[in-house]
Write a protein that holds these residues in place. Sequence first.
Motif, PDB file in Angstrom:
ATOM      1  N   ALA A  63      32.491  -2.169   8.481  1.00  0.00           N
ATOM      2  CA  ALA A  63      31.369  -2.806   7.798  1.00  0.00           C
ATOM      3  C   ALA A  63      31.595  -4.313   7.659  1.00  0.00           C
ATOM      4  CB  ALA A  63      31.155  -2.172   6.426  1.00  0.00           C
ATOM      5  N   GLY A  64      32.850  -4.696   7.441  1.00  0.00           N
ATOM      6  CA  GLY A  64      33.161  -6.122   7.354  1.00  0.00           C
ATOM      7  C   GLY A  64      32.842  -6.854   8.644  1.00  0.00           C
ATOM      8  N   LEU A  65      33.099  -6.204   9.779  1.00  0.00           N
ATOM      9  CA  LEU A  65      32.751  -6.816  11.068  1.00  0.00           C
ATOM     10  C   LEU A  65      31.240  -6.795  11.284  1.00  0.00           C
ATOM     11  CD1 LEU A  65      35.524  -5.440  13.466  1.00  0.00           C
ATOM     12  CD2 LEU A  65      35.533  -7.489  12.031  1.00  0.00           C
ATOM     13  N   GLN A  66      30.584  -5.735  10.838  1.00  0.00           N
ATOM     14  CA  GLN A  66      29.130  -5.650  11.003  1.00  0.00           C
ATOM     15  C   GLN A  66      28.415  -6.764  10.254  1.00  0.00           C
ATOM     16  OE1 GLN A  66      28.559  -1.669   9.564  1.00  0.00           O
ATOM     17  NE2 GLN A  66      28.615  -0.758  11.612  1.00  0.00           N
ATOM     18  N   ASP A  67      28.973  -7.161   9.121  1.00  0.00           N
ATOM     19  CA  ASP A  67      28.347  -8.228   8.340  1.00  0.00           C
ATOM     20  C   ASP A  67      28.377  -9.569   9.060  1.00  0.00           C
ATOM     21  OD1 ASP A  67      27.752  -6.457   6.332  1.00  0.00           O
ATOM     22  OD2 ASP A  67      29.466  -6.984   5.077  1.00  0.00           O
ATOM     23  N   LEU A  68      29.161  -9.672  10.132  1.00  0.00           N
ATOM     24  CA  LEU A  68      29.255 -10.920  10.894  1.00  0.00           C
ATOM     25  C   LEU A  68      28.265 -10.968  12.053  1.00  0.00           C
ATOM     26  CD1 LEU A  68      33.145 -11.139  11.155  1.00  0.00           C
ATOM     27  CD2 LEU A  68      31.682 -12.564   9.721  1.00  0.00           C
ATOM     28  N   GLU A  69      27.523  -9.884  12.294  1.00  0.00           N
ATOM     29  CA  GLU A  69      26.740  -9.791  13.526  1.00  0.00           C
ATOM     30  C   GLU A  69      25.717 -10.918  13.663  1.00  0.00           C
ATOM     31  OE1 GLU A  69      25.200  -5.840  13.481  1.00  0.00           O
ATOM     32  OE2 GLU A  69      27.117  -4.927  14.032  1.00  0.00           O
ATOM     33  N   ALA A  70      25.001 -11.232  12.602  1.00  0.00           N
ATOM     34  CA  ALA A  70      23.984 -12.293  12.689  1.00  0.00           C
ATOM     35  C   ALA A  70      24.636 -13.645  12.952  1.00  0.00           C
ATOM     36  CB  ALA A  70      23.157 -12.340  11.403  1.00  0.00           C
ATOM     37  N   ASP A  71      25.776 -13.891  12.305  1.00  0.00           N
ATOM     38  CA  ASP A  71      26.478 -15.159  12.518  1.00  0.00           C
ATOM     39  C   ASP A  71      26.984 -15.250  13.960  1.00  0.00           C
ATOM     40  OD1 ASP A  71      26.171 -15.913   9.812  1.00  0.00           O
ATOM     41  OD2 ASP A  71      27.890 -14.699   9.269  1.00  0.00           O
ATOM     42  N   LEU A  72      27.515 -14.147  14.477  1.00  0.00           N
ATOM     43  CA  LEU A  72      28.030 -14.148  15.844  1.00  0.00           C
ATOM     44  C   LEU A  72      26.914 -14.398  16.850  1.00  0.00           C
ATOM     45  CD1 LEU A  72      30.468 -11.119  15.593  1.00  0.00           C
ATOM     46  CD2 LEU A  72      31.115 -13.511  15.886  1.00  0.00           C
TER      47      LEU A  72
END
Length: 478
Positions: free
Chosen positions: A170-179
């Motif tokens: 989930a911590g990585l998923q929260d970065l998806e928009a930024d990535l």
Amino acid sequence: MTDVGLLSPGAHRGAPCTDDTAVLQALLDVEAAWVAAQVDAGLAPAAAAAAAAAAARAADYDVADLALRAEGGGNPVIPLLADYRHRLGELDPDAVRYVHRGLTSQDVMDTALMLVVRRAAEPLVRDLAAAAAALARLADEHRGSVQAARTLTQHALPSTFGLKAATWLAGLQDLEADLAGLRTPPAAYGGAAGTLAGSLALFDGAPDAGERAVELARHWAGRLGLELPPHVWHTTRRPVLRAAETFGAVCAGLGRIANDVLLLSRPELGELREPAAEGRGVSSAMPQKQNPVLSVLLKRTALSAPQLVAQLHVAAALSVDERPDGSWHSEWSALRELARLAVAAASHAAELTRGLTVDTVRMRANLEASGPGVLAERISAVLAPVLPPAEGATGRQRVQAVVRRHATDRAGMLEALVRLAAGAVLPDGTPVDAGLVERLLDPAGYLGANDLLIDRVLERHRRAANDRPSTPAPGAGA
């Protein structure tokens, strides 16, 4: 002066898209793309673009010599232009006059760094996707692997390793928009003082020169796979900060995973073990050791990144006039190092998560070693309401006294609770007997919304995997 990463072990994994040669190639691609954009705008012959691209090979230039000569003008674009024009003149003398006209060094430098960001995003996103896939597998496979949840370093309640892996995911998923933003950062255009005067001059006083100058910049950005921003950002440094914050957030998210692995791989816990590889984890003095080096390097990166992000915020805060005097220059190495660290960290994380060994037996044993006290919340919630007050103590206080007295003694707690609740009946009519108390003392029976929480993360992972583009971002360069 040579920097090959001797003091940054593992950072070589991010070097191909961020080292000096990669930056030089980005600078050359930016200059060549500008010539090609002029062809698109009808300002230059097609042959000029072909020659400009042919002259834009980093291997044909002496990057060390350029670094020395950059001191004279304070940036590497100035000496590079001299060498690029010379090289291009050997291929097509007429094409030289289209090089850099209408641009300034900051346009080229900022755009090249955004191109480095975009190119770094490709392996970064790929490896984070691999880590996410590995974490999704671990979350599903170990949704029933009971372990102790720890708060403030102490055993708190029963949980599962599947939920821990889902939390990492989930911590990585929260970065998806930024990535996603890293894949199409903005080009920088504005000319010598941010007025586009040089670009307008290319259109010889045409009434629509301003619109055509912006369209020229649009062609340029498109050639590089970058966005055309709505404004000139010479001294409005949000694009740099956005990239830096994303790189920093990646490093932090992966560092959080590394911290858990480092803790749980301690021999006295033994719940996790890093993947082994030839020569990895060795000690110069203690050959029996197998150090968790991937997690160590991830933690190193997580500790290093915030200072680099802070440096870029300081630089942005000190921007002044139409080109900063020093703060702009301080951005280059900080942003490049952040990109290099983040790319390397994503590679380390992909390898770590794919090969992580989970010892479910040790997890269960460590949880049970703490005794039935970790189930105090559940025991009290079920039994306290059905026990009448006695000797000045409420039902909750009576249960809590038993739990405290037998916190590490399962058999003793079972016997004491059965005796305490003798004759009690739950609201649904179930008698409180030894069988019920046995169930209350089973950690696997008090996992909260474990499956629901895991499923929500996994469903989000499946949607992201289906939505992920199967082709690379457009515009690989000139």
